[in-house]
Design an enzyme around this catalytic site. Structure first.
Site, PDB file in Angstrom:
ATOM      1  CD  GLN A  72      10.727  58.636  18.147  1.00 29.24           C
ATOM      2  OE1 GLN A  72       9.979  57.765  17.331  1.00 29.24           O
ATOM      3  NE2 GLN A  72      11.004  59.878  18.159  1.00 29.24           N
ATOM      4  CG  HIS A  74       2.335  55.492  17.724  1.00 28.06           C
ATOM      5  ND1 HIS A  74       2.573  54.240  16.629  1.00 28.06           N
ATOM      6  CD2 HIS A  74       3.529  56.179  17.637  1.00 28.06           C
ATOM      7  CE1 HIS A  74       3.727  54.758  15.699  1.00 28.06           C
ATOM      8  NE2 HIS A  74       4.326  55.695  15.866  1.00 28.06           N
ATOM      9  CD  GLU A  86      13.328  51.551  19.949  1.00 26.19           C
ATOM     10  OE1 GLU A  86      14.044  50.433  19.626  1.00 26.19           O
ATOM     11  OE2 GLU A  86      13.445  52.730  19.314  1.00 26.19           O
TER      12      GLU A  86
END
Lengths: 377, 334
Positions: B87, B134, B65
């Site tokens: 993402q 997430h 990243e």
């Protein structure tokens, strides 16, 4: 038949997707740093280049001593001197074409100046009047970067973008030995190699990350060896030999320009001064070590070569020193003038359009300044 | 054309359309990130773009990243407009140094000479049963960093309009895409997208008289649902979709709260040090004499994002919002 029953007859085969690897030997650096000065190869070096390097080295050394003196007068908040490393700085600047880009770290003011930047503009970060005192596009020099190695992915992205646009541009990024431990160093090299970006990484291994020696920084045989794992060539060069650094960088730049992808160059040098004027280098090294490196001074090495070949005499030395003195005097005089700052500049360049919140704060400061002016009258 | 108009579109489709239209309109727009090419992104937001525009403009990057954002900085320095995908919210953290030390302040440190028109798309927030790392709501980190715009759509139309505006912006924009709204649908015509309010404007999604719910992103539909449910209690709630935390639309927010006299800020990121505190303070500063009760916050708990089987207890739901609305009868109780 089970696997156990096959014993003896079983021959391990490579996994299906396995391919024999290409020989990494061409990527490996030489065991010893590449040198030109003091060897037979020096005879082939272009006299014009030697003279130019010499003039820039002398000017660069004077720039370092002048800037260091300015910290003692309180004119600079801090100055990380590159004394002893001038060969790397100068070669990095001179090896590039005008259209190429230089990505310096905080110690590389000299490279920016050798590339043509106004010596005063190059020092604004360290003086404290603004973070970047120049338009990066004018000389294609990115802002001096203080966080370690974070400018390396920028160099990769810029070189990649230039290639996508069909421009014949190379980016050269400077980093220190300590910076090679940072994650951004790894990510930049990996991106560069995967994208085959026209970028050259120059590690100036000056022996210390502030006070931490290289052996506590890495277990690699050399920093140039790190290139192999990314699939790019690593080159090891004597960082005090301006001709050698220039040659190796020129080769890497030409390789990148021709579409050959990135190169990692490690220049082995030494930081003669402390990390900055705020650092006490006697806590982590002894004078005797510094003296051995003083004997391997980049200016002395080159001066010797030029003198041997009859390309430099006393007048030539004096001319180079006079030019450096002129630069230093000019720098001194201009740095001794207080910069005129507009406090409203604080809000000028946060966003293209200030947010309503910033406009309110801008109004507050404007009112405060008006009140100050009234009070002064 | 007409058939397309009748077919409801998802937020994800609107985002794809926005990327496609932006790339068509401006050759300098480049999409990059992990899995954005061949796969079309793990949420398929970049689906089909690589085929349409080629790998040079829709690039599957190495999985890194900081490298993605760091190289995007260099690309923007050379005149491109990178749109990077992170993402998942928590995957963006390795890029924070690039974001904070360079992306946010390049314009400032170069005195305007080198703006960075980078759009950072971050699928964010919980409610989709994602495992650890997430489901974070990271907007407070971004809004605390001067130099960044922080934008979050809650409707299909906004997803398109705000993303186009983000890409067109000459400043870096952190574009937070509420994951659990990716599949939300609306009657929206991708062939003729209508203009939306620009970045920096809040929108009243539901007009009401008795209190204002100030919210954004994934909590907008929850607040609308709560407002409908509140009618049974005799509450007529106004729902303001902030749409952008930076810049912040003080005007629309203050006008609403002055009308209603009561406000609840609703978001799923934590309460302490979260956006709600800032918003409540701003409302109080501007509307103190109009307020009938303290500005309340309904937020996620101040805990690391919980495991998916417990996330429903963490996320502000209709009941918790209604409970806060009930507490807005503060004056009567004290």
């Amino acid at each position: 038949m089970t696997v156990m029953e096959q014993r003896g007859a079983y021959r391990p085969t490579p996994p299906p997707a396995w391919q024999p690897r290409t020989d990494p030997a061409p990527l490996l650096p030489d065991a010893l740093p590449y040198r030109v000065l003091g060897t037979d190869a020096a005879a082939d070096a272009d006299p014009a280049l030697l003279r130019r390097l010499y003039a820039e080295l002398v000017r660069g050394r004077r720039y370092n001593t002048q800037a260091t003196a300015l910290t003692k007068q309180g004119r600079l908040a801090v100055y990380p001197s590159s004394t002893g490393q001038e060969a790397c700085e100068v070669a990095a600047a001179l090896v590039l074409e005008d259209r190429d880009w230089l990505f310096p770290s905080y110690r590389d003011t000299l490279a920016a100046v050798a590339r043509g930047l106004d010596p005063v503009q190059a020092l604004t970060l360290l003086r404290g009047d603004w973070h970047t005192g120049y338009d990066p596009r004018e000389h294609r020099v990115a802002p001096l970067c203080t966080p370690l190695a974070t400018q390396l992915p920028h160099a990769v992205g810029l070189a990649h973008a230039a290639r996508l646009k069909g421009d014949d541009v190379v980016a050269l990024a400077l980093v220190g030995d300590g910076g090679t431990s940072e994650g951004d160093f790894h990510e930049a090299l990996n991106f560069a190699a995967v994208w085959q970006a026209p970028v050259v990484f120059l590690v100036q291994n000056n022996g210390f990350a502030i006070s931490v020696r290289l052996e506590k920084q890495t277990a690699a045989p050399s920093l140039a060896h790190k290139a192999v794992g990314y699939g790019m060539p690593g080159r090891l060069v004597d960082g005090n030999d301006a001709v050698a650094v220039h040659q190796v960088l020129a080769g890497a730049v030409a390789h990148a320009r021709a579409g050959g992808g990135p190169t990692l160059v490690e220049a082995v040098t030494y930081r003669i001064d402390a990390h900055t004027n705020a650092d006490d280098a006697t806590r982590y090294r002894v004078d005797a070590e510094v003296e051995t490196w003083r004997a391997h001074d980049p200016i002395v090495l080159l001066e010797h070569e030029l003198t041997e070949r009859g390309l430099l005499d006393e007048d030539g030395v004096r001319a180079a020193r006079d030019a450096a003195e002129t630069m230093a005097a000019d720098l001194r005089e201009r740095m001794n003038q207080d910069p005129v700052l507009d406090p409203m500049d604080l809000f000028a360049h946060v966003y293209a359009e200030p947010t309503p919140q910033l406009r309110e704060q801008e109004a507050l400061l404007r009112a405060e300044l008006a009140a100050e002016r009234e009070g002064a009258q | 054309m007409t058939t397309v108009a009748l077919k409801p579109a998802t937020m994800a489709q609107a985002l794809t359309r926005a990327l496609c239209d932006a790339m068509t309109a401006d050759l300098t727009v480049h999409v990059m990130g992990e899995d954005v090419g061949t796969l079309g992104g793990v949420f398929r937001v970049t689906d089909g773009l690589a085929e349409e525009f080629g790998e040079d403009r829709v690039t599957d990057t190495p999985l890194a990243e900081a490298g993605i954002l760091g190289t995007a900085v260099g690309m923007a320095m050379y005149g491109l407009r990178p749109v990077v995908e992170m993402q998942f919210d928590a995957f963006a953290y390795p890029a924070f140094e690039q974001l904070i030390s360079h992306v946010a302040r390049m314009r400032n440190r170069t005195r305007g000479a080198m703006p960075l028109p980078i759009t950072i798309r971050v699928p964010y927030g919980g409610g989709i049963g994602g495992v650890e790392h997430h489901s974070d709501s990271s907007e407070a980190y971004y809004m605390a960093t001067p130099g960044l715009h922080v934008v979050m759509p809650a409707t299909v139309a906004d997803a398109y309009g705000l993303l186009r505006a983000a890409i067109a912006s000459d400043d870096p924009v952190v574009f937070l895409e509420p994951k659990r709204l990716y599949w939300s649908k609306d009657a929206w015509n991708p062939e003729e997208p209508q203009a939306v309010e620009p970045i920096g404007r809040a929108v009243v999604r539901r007009a009401g008289r008795s209190a204002t719910l100030l919210t954004y992103g994934p909590s907008v539909p929850v607040c609308l649902e709560a407002a409908e449910a509140a009618t049974a209690e005799g509450w007529d709630l106004e729902v303001v979709d902030l749409r952008s935390l930076v810049p912040f639309d003080d005007e629309t927010v203050a006008a609403s709260v002055r009308r209603t006299g009561r406000a609840v800020v609703v978001h799923e990121s934590g309460s302490y040090g979260g956006p709600g505190g800032e918003i409540a303070a701003r409302v109080t500063e501007r509307c103190f004499h109009h307020l009938e009760a303290p500005v309340l916050r309904v937020a996620g708990f101040d805990i690391p994002y919980p495991p998916p089987m417990l996330e429903r207890h963490h996320l502000p739901g209709v009941d918790r919002i209604l409970d806060a609305v009930g507490r807005l009868q503060w004056e009567a109780e004290n």
